[in-house]
Design an enzyme around this catalytic site. Sequence first.
Site, short mmCIF file in Angstrom:
data_model
loop_
_atom_site.label_atom_id
_atom_site.label_comp_id
_atom_site.label_asym_id
_atom_site.label_seq_id
_atom_site.Cartn_x
_atom_site.Cartn_y
_atom_site.Cartn_z
N LYS A 1 -26.96 24.37 26.95
CA LYS A 1 -25.70 24.27 26.35
C LYS A 1 -24.83 23.16 27.42
CE LYS A 1 -21.73 27.44 25.06
NZ LYS A 1 -21.26 28.79 25.16
N LYS B 1 -27.26 22.96 22.49
CA LYS B 1 -25.81 22.90 21.78
C LYS B 1 -25.28 21.85 22.75
CE LYS B 1 -21.77 25.62 21.01
NZ LYS B 1 -21.33 27.48 21.39
#
Length: 334
Positions: free
Chosen positions: A203, A256
């Site tokens: 992330k 992500k």
Amino acid sequence: MTFPIVRHRRLRQSAAIRGMVRETVLTVDDLIQPIFVTYGSGVRNEISSMPGVFHFSLDTLEQEVKEIVDLGIPAVLLFGIPESKDSVGTPAFIDNGIVQEATRKIKSLYPDLLVVADTCLCEFTDHGHCGMVHTFERDGHVCGDVLNDESLELLVRTAVSQAKAGADIIAPSNMMDGFVQAIRSGLDEAGFNYIPIMSYSVKYASAFYGPFREAADSAPQFGDRKTYQMDPANAREALREAESDVLEGADMLMVKPALAFMDIIRMLRDQFDLPLVAYNVSGEYSMVKAAAQNGWINERAIVMEMLLGMKRAGADIIITYFAKDVARWLRSDR
């Protein structure tokens, strides 16, 4: 052999031939639809920076979930906006928290719909960070250090409470070191050894999250998240993060955002054999919507090409705010 014996265009001559030799296919089974739930009644408020995405109260949630089920989308990802916040994110792990209540409602209505619970504290803390914070002043400004180990206990409590409410998958997004191991142990000790963990393994501290901060009311009140989310300049670090999660017991890995990090999706696909999730995030969604509303692009063509690219890079599952749109387009193509 080469031209003129080899003519690559032979396999592009008709829609039937192109379909027969197509290497990558996007189906409705690949999709997860995010949902934002909040308190109140009669709430169905469009998020200004995310056209077509809404806040739902529990009493308006049923209509949204019915539409998702009718479209054949197999899973939803729940984000909650609480009534109040505190320094440790208590509303994230109480039994009657908004995510827990929404989970119970969805599972009572549609037991077969998979509920993925986002497991983080940022929407529930008054400082907007993803864990406990030690605050101090420096040059007249409020500063803070996010406390890694102290935050793990709170994240475990959140995951267990979500599992008790009926969540099918726990999706921790906090990026604390050791979070998968802590949550896996906590779930197992509470009797939820069958609940999988969809880890936000890679992330990045990305500018593409901007609209989500409005949607989830989760912007940090000071500083930023660069001390725990990854530097967008780094790729090899992604392999180290993912490997740690694999060793700690993750069942699925996530990258992500997705659009600017296709190379990272491919790197993880080549290195690990766990199911791989791509998160098509809010900024990626909003910029396509804005361009489409201005008539600059063909929204359907752009979205399908973008999500096919994520599948081609190696994603098995795509979390996307376009999920309902894509499901409709796929159905119309039958």
